[in-house]
Write an enzyme that holds these catalytic residues in place. Structure first.
Site, PDB file in Angstrom:
ATOM      1  N   HIS A   7     -12.528  11.718   1.470  1.00 49.33           N
ATOM      2  CA  HIS A   7     -12.466  10.368   1.839  1.00 49.33           C
ATOM      3  C   HIS A   7     -12.354  10.493   3.271  1.00 49.33           C
ATOM      4  CE1 HIS A   7     -11.659   6.035   1.528  1.00 49.33           C
ATOM      5  NE2 HIS A   7     -10.550   6.105   2.026  1.00 49.33           N
TER       6      HIS A   7
ATOM      7  N   GLU B 120      -6.789   1.847  -3.028  1.00 58.12           N
ATOM      8  CA  GLU B 120      -5.434   1.946  -3.280  1.00 58.12           C
ATOM      9  C   GLU B 120      -4.826   0.612  -3.475  1.00 58.12           C
ATOM     10  OE1 GLU B 120      -3.727   4.799  -0.550  1.00 58.12           O
ATOM     11  OE2 GLU B 120      -1.943   3.534  -0.185  1.00 58.12           O
TER      12      GLU B 120
ATOM     13  N   PHE C  66       0.860  -1.283  -0.002  1.00 56.62           N
ATOM     14  CA  PHE C  66      -0.072  -0.133  -0.009  1.00 56.62           C
ATOM     15  C   PHE C  66       0.767   1.179  -0.063  1.00 56.62           C
ATOM     16  CE2 PHE C  66      -4.579   0.786   1.128  1.00 56.62           C
ATOM     17  CZ  PHE C  66      -4.965  -0.452   0.596  1.00 56.62           C
TER      18      PHE C  66
ATOM     19  N   HIS D 284      -8.992  10.993  -1.502  1.00 59.32           N
ATOM     20  CA  HIS D 284      -8.525   9.824  -1.734  1.00 59.32           C
ATOM     21  C   HIS D 284      -8.253  10.265  -3.304  1.00 59.32           C
ATOM     22  CE1 HIS D 284      -7.957   5.526  -2.677  1.00 59.32           C
ATOM     23  NE2 HIS D 284      -8.121   5.306  -1.463  1.00 59.32           N
TER      24      HIS D 284
ATOM     25  N   GLN E 163      -8.755  14.161   4.134  1.00 57.16           N
ATOM     26  CA  GLN E 163      -8.033  13.280   2.999  1.00 57.16           C
ATOM     27  C   GLN E 163      -8.636  13.201   1.701  1.00 57.16           C
ATOM     28  OE1 GLN E 163      -7.002   8.845   3.258  1.00 57.16           O
ATOM     29  NE2 GLN E 163      -4.923   9.898   3.465  1.00 57.16           N
TER      30      GLN E 163
ATOM     31  N   ARG F 163      -1.086   9.563   0.153  1.00 62.17           N
ATOM     32  CA  ARG F 163      -2.127   9.558  -0.710  1.00 62.17           C
ATOM     33  C   ARG F 163      -2.352  11.206  -0.991  1.00 62.17           C
ATOM     34  NH1 ARG F 163      -6.852   5.954   2.602  1.00 62.17           N
ATOM     35  NH2 ARG F 163      -6.312   4.166   1.259  1.00 62.17           N
TER      36      ARG F 163
ATOM     37  N   ARG G 215      -3.533  10.378   6.577  1.00 69.94           N
ATOM     38  CA  ARG G 215      -3.488   8.958   6.961  1.00 69.94           C
ATOM     39  C   ARG G 215      -3.092   8.066   5.634  1.00 69.94           C
ATOM     40  NH1 ARG G 215      -7.037   4.875   5.915  1.00 69.94           N
ATOM     41  NH2 ARG G 215      -8.819   6.211   4.899  1.00 69.94           N
TER      42      ARG G 215
ATOM     43  N   LEU H 212     -15.451   4.508  -4.130  1.00 64.46           N
ATOM     44  CA  LEU H 212     -14.066   4.527  -3.821  1.00 64.46           C
ATOM     45  C   LEU H 212     -13.435   3.378  -4.727  1.00 64.46           C
ATOM     46  CD1 LEU H 212     -11.493   4.834  -1.855  1.00 64.46           C
ATOM     47  CD2 LEU H 212     -12.379   3.257  -0.453  1.00 64.46           C
TER      48      LEU H 212
END
Lengths: 234, 114, 590
Positions: free
Chosen positions: C356, C258, C121, C245, C243, C289, C401, C255
């Site tokens: 997000h 990731e 990730f 995304h 955040q 991100r 995050r 969504l």
């Protein structure tokens, strides 16, 4: 577009009725049925329905659209609208609380009945319980259930015996735990399912398979349970 | 676990097996009788009663008769528990067909061996 | 208050998502009389939408993996305003919490060795000195959130937790000493308003992504917990940190995990160029991100966007092959076909940065106890109030995050809050009873709505609020336009006081709930706006055109929003982990 919605407010209405509402659909976009409900609610805030994730994973907005159960948020109008009309009713077979909102306690009770949790009496290891990819693969097509109740409320056997027949959704979950290599309660689980109603009310009508918005196959899972029961008793 | 005293085998699996087993027997019996009729287009009374004088045929017929009883009971019991909400109505229905099916079986035995 | 029914519990958890159910399970198992109050049936909570996985150093993909590396990544990802003691706790306790989930039945994907499958990730390395891409995100295909939420619900069924399903918490009840002694809640089915009394009230209400027009968040993510806390006069921390995304499906906002990029997918612009190679030469598409989202917006602003409006980029997945996509990313294939009308096996998916996650929230300590700054700037524990999950700001995410850290946050701090409350109750937690006027205070919003006779509709005000936030407080921010946005929010606030509830019926009145939710959206929006305007630097997800650099001298701090004065103060970031040396701030590059 003409949207016909099932309406019932227990404080006002003696009996439920269908209300026709004309909704302006923006050009060039294939809206989902849930989007249409939002448009309806913007006009008449008293229309009640459940919704949450709006992407087909939470299972809130199971509805009956032009006669077929499905999730409003991932059902495009192009799939359901016939002759320019959309008829939206609550999921069949469950008591209606208001408008499109049904009382799902019967459905949840059947889910709880199959002990939908991992049972393993051996002491837990310091890490995860090991499971091979092949053993894990057996859970595919089972764990993805979102408890939207589209299947169980499309099942005539569940309509007739919602208190006794576990229903496709609950049985899919029953098999999810029977098939899990980490679960040790197989015999107890099977013993709990061996009556004339819980599993054997399935008549293989396959409405459940036909409507499942996640493309799951409860009938097959029920077949597997029957196979396990047979193996255990012969 | 749903307890059910009026079901045939008292558990779902045996009912399920009984229904399938009896169906196979009944299918075989039907095929046999139909085949016999087709191969004997000029069937006489002597031939027909001769067939049923044979012990094997009597056993086969008795089996088919018992299978009809069991199959019908499981089926009708299921129908009654699906569609009859009132316990009184359901129980009466079950009692009535229980007696009828029993009568058919006894009568059948009487015909075969009487 | 006359005729108001009262329910009594030792602890109540508001929210039936991941953190709420983890806290409720902990409490129930330890014998504390607990109820979990949730406005939707628990498995309908937004945790269900999490896809890629739960990041944790369980040493499956790499037997030498170390939670300290995970800690380093998280600190760096947070742009150094994550509290290091909390991050240390999360990363070190994490493996235990993840194994508990497996024991609870979560159907993780597996490796050949039979262990939990981990995928790469964004922002994952093998420590400060080794930027090699790590694979640390434990996954159940691309439905980890769904699998986790259901496993937790199942665990709670097994444990016998009391659920008040489809009950909506309206406002906190505070006693005369300022302690939280429960909540006013509405049973949605019957419309009955009830005072639920508790010694400990846990806010596990999740995020508030619905303050923006375009968001990956569920329709229920209206910041109810944050709204209740702010209305009660408690503070919000780092509320400017939202955040975006990188990969929300263009047009729909849903969504795309990731994990797509973790499995080898990458972003391309209108020229077919893999542009992340320019912005993050080492980590490329798996940079933080915030970095990826900003790079995407830069591409679009510079005219290299895709589509007729040149307003999005593409996520290329087809080179991974049908088999991998079906095995590892089956849910993505489904979503993409439904919402983008694109089959990832054949064509790239149109994506755009989409709101997000709320990194900010109710400030808490590691045990989930809510904190408030006193007039001297010292931390004070708010008696009776706890928070965990997205609603809380522990803070492990700081200014940005890392992917997969939210699910870990949920289980680790849900559990921690449960443990802390159990301890407090054992030690004899008692508060003064709330007076009649205290309860009246908490009832005032419902009472106003129920007696409204004319005014504006919820929908119109909500749309304007969302548009304002989207326009003035999005990926890139600027002082002047934020000033304008703040003014507009003020006007919206005036209109909000005048929102009219047309339908006053009791049974399942969703219009009433939506009106109450709108107040919470507004509280969160204002906190976000004031904090964003106030933080005069760029850090993590907070990017300003007028202050483009990170300013460690003045802003290596949490921002604290005071809802009473509508002012912003600062709070020290924790740089004192217990078992390792603190990671000092460095230039953040991927």
């Amino acid at each position: 577009m003409l949207v016909s919605i099932y309406r019932y407010n227990p404080e006002k209405d003696q009996v439920p009725y269908m209300e026709d509402i004309e909704v302006e659909i923006p050009e060039g976009r294939d809206l989902m049925v849930l989007d249409v409900l939002h448009l309806v609610k913007a006009k008449d805030s008293s229309v009640a329905y459940r919704r949450s994730c709006r992407e087909g994973v939470c299972g809130s907005d199971g509805l009956n659209m032009n006669g077929k159960n499905g999730l409003a948020c991932i059902t495009p109008l192009s799939d359901v609208v016939k002759k320019g009309k959309l008829v939206i009713r609550p999921l069949p077979g469950l008591p209606v609380i208001r408008d499109l909102v049904v009382d799902m306690s019967m459905f949840y009770k059947q889910y709880e009945k199959i002990k939908p949790f991992l049972i393993n009496d051996t002491p837990a290891p310091a890490i995860e319980r090991l499971q091979t990819p092949e053993e894990r693969e057996k859970l595919d097509g089972l764990y993805e259930c979102i408890l939207c109740a589209c299947c169980s409320t499309a099942c005539p056997s569940f309509w007739w015996n919602p208190d006794k027949f576990v229903g496709p959704s609950g049985l899919l979950q029953a098999y999810r735990f029977l098939a899990d290599s980490r679960d040790t309660a197989t015999q107890e689980r099977l013993a709990d399912l061996d009556d004339p109603f819980s599993v054997f009310r399935c008549r293989g009508i396959m409405n459940c398979v036909n409507v499942c918005p996640k493309g799951l196959n409860p009938t097959r899972a029920i077949g597997h349970i029957r196979g396990m029961l047979l193996q255990r008793s012969t | 676990m749903v307890a059910s005293v009026t079901s045939f085998g008292r558990n779902g699996l045996s009912d399920w097996i009984i229904q399938r087993f009896t169906a196979v027997v009944l299918a075989a019996y039907t095929v046999f009788i139909l085949g016999y009729l087709i191969y004997n287009p000029e069937l006489t009374y002597e031939q027909w009663s001769g067939l049923f004088a044979c012990t094997a045929m009597r056993i086969f017929s008795l089996l088919a008769l018992l299978c009809i009883g069991a199959h019908a009971w499981v089926g009708l019991w299921t129908v009654s528990t699906d569609y009859m909400r009132s316990t009184a109505v359901r129980l009466s229905f079950q009692a009535f067909f229980g007696v009828v099916l029993f009568a058919y079986v006894v009568w059948g035995i009487q015909i075969l061996w009487g | 208050m006359a005729g108001l029914r009262t329910l009594n519990y030792d602890a109540i958890v508001i929210g039936g998502g991941g953190s709420g159910m983890r806290a409720a399970l902990q409490l129930t198992e330890s014998g504390v009389k607990t109820a979990c109050i949730t406005k939707v049936f628990p498995t309908r909570s937004h945790t269900v939408s999490a896809q890629g996985g739960i990041t944790c150093a369980i040493a499956s993909a790499d037997p030498n993996d170390d939670w300290r590396w995970h800690m380093y990544d998280t600190v760096k990802g947070s742009d150094y305003i994550g509290d290091q003691d909390a991050i240390e706790y999360m990363c070190s306790v994490g493996p235990q919490a993840v194994f508990e989930l497996d024991h609870m039945g979560l159907p993780f994907s597996r490796t050949e060795e039979g262990r939990i499958y981990q995928r790469p990730f964004g922002g994952q390395s093998k420590g400060p000195d080794n930027p090699t891409q790590a694979a640390r995100t434990c996954a159940a295909a691309d439905r980890t959130g769904h699998a986790l939420l259901h496993a937790l619900y199942q665990g709670n069924l097994k444990g016998g937790t009391t659920f008040l399903n489809e009950w909506y918490a309206v406002d906190l009840v505070k006693n005369q000493k300022g302690a939280v002694v429960g909540v006013i809640a509405i049973c949605i089915e019957t419309g009955e308003t009830v005072y639920i009394k508790a010694k400990a009230t846990v806010m596990a209400t999740g995020g508030a992504g619905r303050i923006y027009e375009s968001t990956t968040n569920a329709l229920i993510n209206t910041g109810d917990g944050m709204g209740m806390a702010l209305r009660a006069g408690f503070h919000g921390q780092d509320m400017e940190m939202w955040q975006f995304h990188p990969t929300g499906i263009y047009g729909a906002g849903t969504l795309v995990t990731e994990g797509c990029r973790g499995e080898g997918g990458y972003l391309i612009n209108s020229e077919g160029e893999r542009f992340m190679e320019r912005y993050a030469p080492n980590a490329k598409d798996l940079a933080g991100r915030d970095v990826v989202a900003r790079s995407m917006v830069m591409e679009i602003l510079e005219g290299r966007g895709c589509g007729p409006k040149k307003d999005h980029v593409l996520l290329k997945l087809d080179h991974l092959g049908e088999e991998t996509l079906n095995l590892r990313l089956p849910g993505i294939c489904e979503l993409s076909k439904t919402f983008a009308h694109v089959d990832p096996v054949k064509a790239p998916v149109p994506v755009v940065p989409t709101c997000h996650y709320m990194m900010g929230g109710i400030p808490t300590n590691i045990g989930g106890e809510a904190i408030m700054q006193d007039s001297n700037g010292n931390d004070q524990i708010i008696e009776g109030l706890y928070a965990c999950g997205e609603a809380a700001c522990v803070s492990v995410h700081g200014a940005n995050r890392l992917g997969g850290n939210s699910l870990l946050d949920l289980v680790v701090f849900g559990r921690a809050a449960g443990l802390q409350i159990e301890k407090s109750i054992r030690e004899g937690l008692v508060h003064d009873e709330a007076s009649e006027s205290d309860v009246e205070q908490a009832l005032s919003r419902v009472n106003r709505l129920n007696s409204s006779t004319s005014g504006e509709s919820t929908v119109a005000v909500k749309e304007d609020l969302q548009r304002t936030m989207q326009l003035y407080f999005g990926v890139f921010r600027e002082g002047e336009s934020m000033q304008k946005g703040l003014k507009m929010l003020e006007e919206i606030g005036e209109r909000l006081k005048n929102v009219h509830l047309e339908d006053k019926s009791q049974a399942f009145n969703t219009a009433r709930i939506e009106a109450l939710e709108l107040d919470n959206l507004y509280e969160v929006a204002v906190a976000t706006a004031v904090s964003a305007e106030g933080r005069k630097e760029s850090r993590g997800a907070h990017a300003r055109n007028d202050f483009t650099e990170r300013d460690d001298e003045n802003w290596l701090k949490h921002s604290i929003f005071n809802p009473v004065t509508k002012e912003l103060t600062k709070r020290d970031v924790n740089f004192a982990p217990k078992t390792v040396e603190a990671f000092p701030p460095k230039v953040r590059s991927y």
